[in-house]
Design a protein around this motif. Structure first.
Motif, short mmCIF file in Angstrom:
data_model
loop_
_atom_site.label_atom_id
_atom_site.label_comp_id
_atom_site.label_asym_id
_atom_site.label_seq_id
_atom_site.Cartn_x
_atom_site.Cartn_y
_atom_site.Cartn_z
N THR A 6 0.83 -1.19 0.09
CA THR A 6 -0.24 0.16 -0.25
C THR A 6 0.79 1.40 -0.16
O THR A 6 2.23 1.16 0.36
CB THR A 6 -0.94 -0.08 1.42
OG1 THR A 6 -0.08 0.20 2.35
CG2 THR A 6 -1.64 -1.05 1.54
N ASP A 7 0.30 2.45 -0.28
CA ASP A 7 0.95 3.49 -0.26
C ASP A 7 1.70 3.76 1.09
O ASP A 7 2.86 4.42 1.28
CB ASP A 7 0.22 4.72 -0.43
CG ASP A 7 -0.31 4.78 -2.02
OD1 ASP A 7 0.33 4.13 -2.85
OD2 ASP A 7 -1.26 5.72 -2.43
N LEU A 25 6.35 4.22 -5.54
CA LEU A 25 5.13 5.42 -5.63
C LEU A 25 5.43 6.11 -6.78
O LEU A 25 4.22 6.70 -7.31
CB LEU A 25 5.60 6.27 -4.25
CG LEU A 25 5.27 5.49 -2.90
CD1 LEU A 25 5.81 6.42 -1.76
CD2 LEU A 25 3.75 5.50 -2.85
N ARG A 28 3.76 4.57 -9.50
CA ARG A 28 2.37 4.10 -9.55
C ARG A 28 1.46 5.63 -9.51
O ARG A 28 0.55 5.48 -10.23
CB ARG A 28 2.12 3.99 -8.00
CG ARG A 28 0.52 3.56 -7.59
CD ARG A 28 0.58 3.12 -6.07
NE ARG A 28 1.05 1.83 -6.02
CZ ARG A 28 1.53 1.26 -4.77
NH1 ARG A 28 1.13 1.74 -3.52
NH2 ARG A 28 1.83 -0.20 -4.92
N TYR A 29 2.17 6.69 -9.54
CA TYR A 29 1.43 8.04 -9.64
C TYR A 29 1.97 8.97 -10.78
O TYR A 29 1.49 10.02 -10.88
CB TYR A 29 1.61 8.90 -8.22
CG TYR A 29 0.72 7.97 -7.45
CD1 TYR A 29 -0.62 8.26 -7.37
CD2 TYR A 29 1.25 7.35 -6.34
CE1 TYR A 29 -1.34 7.48 -6.60
CE2 TYR A 29 0.45 6.81 -5.21
CZ TYR A 29 -0.92 6.88 -5.64
OH TYR A 29 -1.77 6.25 -4.53
N LYS A 70 -4.77 10.84 2.37
CA LYS A 70 -4.09 9.94 1.67
C LYS A 70 -2.90 10.40 1.25
O LYS A 70 -2.71 11.53 0.54
CB LYS A 70 -5.10 9.49 0.56
CG LYS A 70 -6.34 8.64 1.14
CD LYS A 70 -7.18 8.07 -0.01
CE LYS A 70 -7.21 8.72 -1.35
NZ LYS A 70 -8.38 8.25 -1.95
N PHE A 71 -1.87 9.52 0.84
CA PHE A 71 -0.64 10.02 0.07
C PHE A 71 -0.82 10.75 -1.20
O PHE A 71 -0.40 11.59 -1.60
CB PHE A 71 0.39 8.75 0.01
CG PHE A 71 1.39 9.00 -0.90
CD1 PHE A 71 2.60 9.52 -0.45
CD2 PHE A 71 1.49 8.61 -2.08
CE1 PHE A 71 3.62 10.05 -0.98
CE2 PHE A 71 2.79 8.98 -3.08
CZ PHE A 71 3.97 9.55 -2.39
N SER A 72 -1.84 10.06 -2.04
CA SER A 72 -2.21 10.61 -3.30
C SER A 72 -2.57 11.88 -3.29
O SER A 72 -2.35 12.80 -3.99
CB SER A 72 -3.13 9.67 -3.91
OG SER A 72 -4.46 9.38 -3.32
#
Length: 174
Positions: A6-7, A25, A28-29, A70-72
């Motif tokens: 997970t993040d 990360l 992912r982004y 959230k990290f995002s």
């Protein structure tokens, strides 16, 4: 395997010194952040610089990430702030770029409708455009967008409503 983490687990692994955690990360982004920066700046070069600056800032400041959001969401805010900083650095006499923001990484740009929406979106005031991009295009909740932009939820709602109305008017003839 890190890719299945997970993040939150990746953030913790990065804090503990795992040299590969932030890379996961990033992978992912990166595309999502590119789309956000491109829609914010409307210029591929400024967007690329903003994404690079944003990820570097996130890497350096990941220790300060508290996990309240959230990290995002946090990363979105870092990249949008980087993009806005780039736009603010434009000289007052400089015109904002009017590039066609269709990009091969953005699959939605393949249709005429999407291009019309993007052209209309580019004509909106910055505040309305940013709120619509975050809420309607990136799928953030009003609360997340408000946190991300540092404004009240009601402001996000009203900017979205005004932006949607303006878009509808611009797109009615198309």
């Amino acid at each position: 395997m890190l890719r299945d983490s997970t993040d939150e687990e990746l953030v913790q692994a990065h804090r503990e010194g795992d040299p590969d955690a932030f890379g996961v990360l990033f992978e992912r982004y990166k595309d999502r952040m590119w789309a956000v920066a491109l829609r914010t700046t409307r210029d591929p070069e400024l967007a690329a610089d903003a994404v690079q600056e944003g990820f570097l800032a996130a890497f350096r400041r990941l220790e300060s990430f508290r996990g309240d959001a959230k990290f995002s969401t946090w990363l979105h805010r870092v990249v949008v702030n980087s993009a806005l900083d780039r736009l603010r650095r434009l000289k007052p006499t400089q015109e904002w770029p009017e590039y066609d923001i269709a990009d091969t990484r953005d699959a939605h740009a393949q249709t005429d409708v999407r291009l019309d929406v993007r052209q209309a979106l580019a004509q909106l005031p910055e505040g309305q455009r940013l709120c619509l991009v975050l809420v309607d295009m990136e799928g953030l909740s009003v609360t997340e967008a408000a946190t991300h932009l540092g404004i009240a939820e009601g402001t996000v709602k009203s900017r979205c409503a005004r932006g949607r109305t303006a878009l509808a008017g611009m797109l009615a003839d198309r």
